[in-house]
Design a protein around this motif. Structure first.
Motif, mmCIF file in Angstrom:
data_model
loop_
_atom_site.group_PDB
_atom_site.id
_atom_site.type_symbol
_atom_site.label_atom_id
_atom_site.label_comp_id
_atom_site.label_asym_id
_atom_site.label_seq_id
_atom_site.Cartn_x
_atom_site.Cartn_y
_atom_site.Cartn_z
ATOM 1 N N LEU A 8 0.827 -1.204 0.000
ATOM 2 C CA LEU A 8 0.000 0.000 0.000
ATOM 3 C C LEU A 8 0.861 1.253 0.000
ATOM 4 C CD1 LEU A 8 -2.718 -1.178 2.539
ATOM 5 C CD2 LEU A 8 -3.130 -0.618 0.136
ATOM 6 N N THR A 9 1.914 1.253 0.807
ATOM 7 C CA THR A 9 2.805 2.409 0.868
ATOM 8 C C THR A 9 3.492 2.633 -0.470
ATOM 9 O OG1 THR A 9 3.203 1.981 3.222
ATOM 10 C CG2 THR A 9 4.752 3.434 2.098
ATOM 11 N N GLU A 10 3.976 1.548 -1.078
ATOM 12 C CA GLU A 10 4.656 1.668 -2.375
ATOM 13 C C GLU A 10 3.700 2.159 -3.461
ATOM 14 O OE1 GLU A 10 6.208 -2.217 -2.966
ATOM 15 O OE2 GLU A 10 7.611 -2.064 -1.270
ATOM 16 N N THR A 11 2.447 1.726 -3.405
ATOM 17 C CA THR A 11 1.456 2.178 -4.378
ATOM 18 C C THR A 11 1.230 3.685 -4.252
ATOM 19 O OG1 THR A 11 0.355 0.026 -4.343
ATOM 20 C CG2 THR A 11 -0.911 1.888 -5.197
ATOM 21 N N TYR A 12 1.110 4.149 -3.037
ATOM 22 C CA TYR A 12 0.945 5.589 -2.786
ATOM 23 C C TYR A 12 2.143 6.374 -3.322
ATOM 24 C CZ TYR A 12 0.789 9.846 0.157
ATOM 25 O OH TYR A 12 0.795 11.151 0.629
ATOM 26 N N ARG A 13 3.337 5.896 -3.001
ATOM 27 C CA ARG A 13 4.536 6.615 -3.439
ATOM 28 C C ARG A 13 4.707 6.560 -4.961
ATOM 29 N NH1 ARG A 13 7.152 8.512 0.770
ATOM 30 N NH2 ARG A 13 7.019 7.495 2.808
ATOM 31 N N ALA A 14 4.334 5.436 -5.559
ATOM 32 C CA ALA A 14 4.414 5.323 -7.018
ATOM 33 C C ALA A 14 3.447 6.284 -7.695
ATOM 34 C CB ALA A 14 4.120 3.892 -7.449
ATOM 35 N N ALA A 15 2.258 6.434 -7.115
ATOM 36 C CA ALA A 15 1.279 7.372 -7.673
ATOM 37 C C ALA A 15 1.777 8.805 -7.568
ATOM 38 C CB ALA A 15 -0.057 7.221 -6.943
ATOM 39 N N LEU A 16 2.415 9.143 -6.438
ATOM 40 C CA LEU A 16 2.971 10.486 -6.285
ATOM 41 C C LEU A 16 4.103 10.728 -7.285
ATOM 42 C CD1 LEU A 16 3.126 10.949 -2.396
ATOM 43 C CD2 LEU A 16 1.512 11.999 -3.995
ATOM 44 N N ALA A 17 4.967 9.728 -7.468
ATOM 45 C CA ALA A 17 6.085 9.888 -8.393
ATOM 46 C C ALA A 17 5.605 10.088 -9.825
ATOM 47 C CB ALA A 17 7.007 8.673 -8.313
ATOM 48 N N ALA A 351 -6.307 -1.766 3.908
ATOM 49 C CA ALA A 351 -6.762 -0.558 3.223
ATOM 50 C C ALA A 351 -5.870 0.609 3.618
ATOM 51 C CB ALA A 351 -8.216 -0.240 3.566
ATOM 52 N N LEU A 352 -5.892 1.644 2.796
ATOM 53 C CA LEU A 352 -5.175 2.880 3.077
ATOM 54 C C LEU A 352 -6.024 4.039 2.576
ATOM 55 C CD1 LEU A 352 -2.610 4.488 3.911
ATOM 56 C CD2 LEU A 352 -1.753 4.123 1.577
ATOM 57 N N SER A 353 -6.243 5.009 3.453
ATOM 58 C CA SER A 353 -6.898 6.259 3.065
ATOM 59 C C SER A 353 -5.925 7.378 3.374
ATOM 60 C CB SER A 353 -8.202 6.443 3.844
ATOM 61 O OG SER A 353 -8.864 7.634 3.438
ATOM 62 N N VAL A 354 -5.561 8.147 2.339
ATOM 63 C CA VAL A 354 -4.413 9.042 2.493
ATOM 64 C C VAL A 354 -4.572 10.281 1.621
ATOM 65 C CG1 VAL A 354 -3.098 7.883 0.674
ATOM 66 C CG2 VAL A 354 -1.874 9.011 2.529
ATOM 67 N N GLY A 355 -4.025 11.398 2.078
ATOM 68 C CA GLY A 355 -4.018 12.633 1.310
ATOM 69 C C GLY A 355 -2.757 12.735 0.471
ATOM 70 N N SER A 356 -2.888 13.157 -0.764
ATOM 71 C CA SER A 356 -1.720 13.255 -1.639
ATOM 72 C C SER A 356 -0.747 14.338 -1.198
ATOM 73 C CB SER A 356 -2.156 13.514 -3.086
ATOM 74 O OG SER A 356 -2.911 14.711 -3.177
ATOM 75 N N ALA A 368 -4.212 6.861 7.141
ATOM 76 C CA ALA A 368 -4.178 5.704 8.031
ATOM 77 C C ALA A 368 -4.398 4.410 7.275
ATOM 78 C CB ALA A 368 -5.238 5.855 9.122
ATOM 79 N N PHE A 369 -3.770 3.352 7.800
ATOM 80 C CA PHE A 369 -3.975 1.993 7.307
ATOM 81 C C PHE A 369 -5.094 1.315 8.088
ATOM 82 C CE2 PHE A 369 0.605 2.734 6.663
ATOM 83 C CZ PHE A 369 0.786 2.311 5.354
ATOM 84 N N LEU A 370 -5.763 0.387 7.418
ATOM 85 C CA LEU A 370 -6.551 -0.629 8.097
ATOM 86 C C LEU A 370 -5.894 -1.975 7.831
ATOM 87 C CD1 LEU A 370 -10.308 0.231 7.415
ATOM 88 C CD2 LEU A 370 -8.933 0.739 9.436
ATOM 89 N N THR A 371 -5.984 -2.874 8.791
ATOM 90 C CA THR A 371 -5.485 -4.227 8.627
ATOM 91 C C THR A 371 -6.619 -5.196 8.945
ATOM 92 O OG1 THR A 371 -4.782 -4.556 10.924
ATOM 93 C CG2 THR A 371 -3.255 -3.405 9.458
ATOM 94 N N PRO A 372 -6.507 -6.452 8.508
ATOM 95 C CA PRO A 372 -7.580 -7.409 8.807
ATOM 96 C C PRO A 372 -7.852 -7.580 10.299
ATOM 97 C CG PRO A 372 -6.180 -8.251 7.057
ATOM 98 C CD PRO A 372 -5.507 -7.031 7.581
ATOM 99 N N ASP A 373 -6.856 -7.250 11.148
ATOM 100 C CA ASP A 373 -7.057 -7.419 12.587
ATOM 101 C C ASP A 373 -7.104 -6.092 13.342
ATOM 102 O OD1 ASP A 373 -4.410 -6.716 12.279
ATOM 103 O OD2 ASP A 373 -3.627 -8.218 13.677
ATOM 104 N N SER A 374 -7.423 -4.995 12.643
ATOM 105 C CA SER A 374 -7.491 -3.687 13.319
ATOM 106 C C SER A 374 -8.494 -3.699 14.479
ATOM 107 C CB SER A 374 -7.889 -2.587 12.325
ATOM 108 O OG SER A 374 -6.878 -2.343 11.385
#
Length: 425
Positions: A8-17, A351-356, A368-374
């Motif tokens: 999820l983090t890499e996807t966010y950073r790739a979208a920003l790049a 899941a990840l909900s994040v501001g660009s 913030a992240f959500l995880t299956p065991d949040s």
């Protein structure tokens, strides 16, 4: 085993790049060097850096929020006294915002007939440039805070802002037009629908809204601000000049948008073998209601394989609002994530909900992240999810869970990115 947090983090950073502000600017610069470059917003410094790489000797004026790094080319140009870099308040304007707006108006007011003005605009500019009209700075600060906490959309907020300002709603371009200068404006959109008249409260754009429209916003949200109401009523009676409704010699282009961010995120996921479906880039409204809708989609995919079959990543953009009733720490992305967690309960997901832009409301994190065991981890730590939501304290909760994504300001602002990873049953 896949590290989904890293994914999820890499996807966010790739979208920003892929949507780097400098890259987007370089692709749309006019051929002729401008007489002056003015750049404002959360992406003002990388946008300016791209322009200076094309026009090394151009004079400039830039306004940014506190935090973003100054690139080497921009810093070198500032050291040569080729231009100025100013900092101002966000999301509530401050005295520095007033100084920045006055400098913008002064510099644009020195242009000669036929000069080219290049205006680089990104989200956040409405607060960074503040030229109060009919109100004091303190009154405008109070008005901004009340509207920000009311649940008003950015379109509604900026309708009001444009009518209590000497620089918004096309009035900056009006100054340039009075000098018979040409204006080229390149905009990064942080608003749903990518309307140039809403982005940064449209300082270079003809304004379709009126004083009467601004009054209706105050009425709709019960904003009892006597000074603002008095000023807007004068305008509605025709006692004050309306915002300009048309210009000549004006070229404007939206060069970056939330859709580009979503497309880049989807491409990054699919390159890793994860099917991605973009739900849309126009999601607004209350974060809690938006979370309920996303939860319904998750349940639909899990239960019936509609609208798509798992495994799949559901992506959505836009920008939610939060009606602030509590005194907690958080923002629209944190609140969305917490409301989604409450909707899904023990059967969670990644899941990840994040501001660009790397900033989410009053929280120190981008989202913030959500995880299956949040749900289970929150209960184990004795965290009361419902109380946190009621108090608008989602930022504190996700920090306690260790699920806040902290990036610092990113130098970009293309609205929000939500990624929900739904695995097979």
């Amino acid at each position: 085993m896949t590290d989904f947090r890293a994914l999820l983090t890499e996807t966010y950073r790739a979208a920003l790049a892929a949507t780097d502000a400098g890259l987007l600017v370089r692709a749309h610069l006019p051929a002729a060097p401008p007489a002056l470059i003015v750049s404002v917003g959360k992406a003002s410094l990388p946008m300016l850096g791209a322009a200076l790489s094309a026009y090394p000797g151009a004079p400039f004026l830039a306004v940014a929020p506190d935090g973003p790094e100054v690139g080497a080319a921009v810093q070198a140009a500032a050291d040569r006294q080729q231009g100025e870099i100013l900092y101002a308040g966000h999301p509530v304007p401050d005295q520095r915002s007033v100084r920045a707006a006055e400098r913008f108006l002064e510099q644009v007011g020195t242009l000669a007939p036929g000069d080219e003005l290049l205006v680089l605009i990104s989200g956040g500019s409405s607060a960074l440039l503040c030229a109060p009209w009919g109100l004091t700075l303190e009154q405008k600060q109070a008005l901004t805070r009340e509207l920000l906490g009311s649940g008003a959309s950015i379109q509604e907020l900026n309708t009001v802002r444009k009518h209590v300002s000497r620089i918004k709603g096309g009035r900056l371009a009006q100054v340039a037009q009075a000098r018979q200068a040409r204006v080229t404006a390149l905009l990064l959109s942080d608003v749903i629908g990518d309307d140039p008249s809403v982005i940064a409260s449209g300082p270079t754009v003809p304004d379709p809204t009126t004083f009467a429209d601004a009054l209706k916003v105050l009425e709709r949200y019960g904003v009892q601000h006597s000074a603002a109401r008095a000023h807007l009523k004068r305008g509605a009676r025709g006692e004050l000049n309306e915002t300009p409704k048309a210009f000549h010699e004006l070229r404007q282009q939206v060069i970056g948008s939330n859709r580009l961010l979503l497309d880049a995120a989807a491409q990054s996921l699919e390159a890793r073998g994860i099917p991605a479906v973009i739900l849309g880039d126009t999601f607004g409204g209350e974060a809690r209601e938006l979370a309920a809708m996303h939860a319904a989609l998750v349940r639909s995919v899990r239960g019936f394989g509609t609208p798509v079959r798992a495994p799949v990543a559901l992506l959505s953009g836009g920008e939610a609002t939060v009606t602030v009733r509590g005194s907690g720490v958080g923002g629209r992305n944190h609140e969305f994530a917490l409301a989604l967690l409450l909707e899904l309960g023990e059967r969670g997901l990644w899941a990840l909900s994040v501001g660009s832009d790397g900033v989410d409301g009053s929280a120190a994190a981008a989202g913030a992240f959500l995880t299956p065991d949040s749900w289970q981890r929150a209960r184990h730590l004795g965290l009361d999810l419902q109380t946190a939501l009621h108090n608008n304290d989602s930022g504190t909760l996700f920090a306690a869970l260790g699920d806040a994504l902290i990036t610092g300001p990113t130098g970009q602002n293309l609205n929000d990115l939500r990624i929900l990873l739904i695995g097979p049953d």
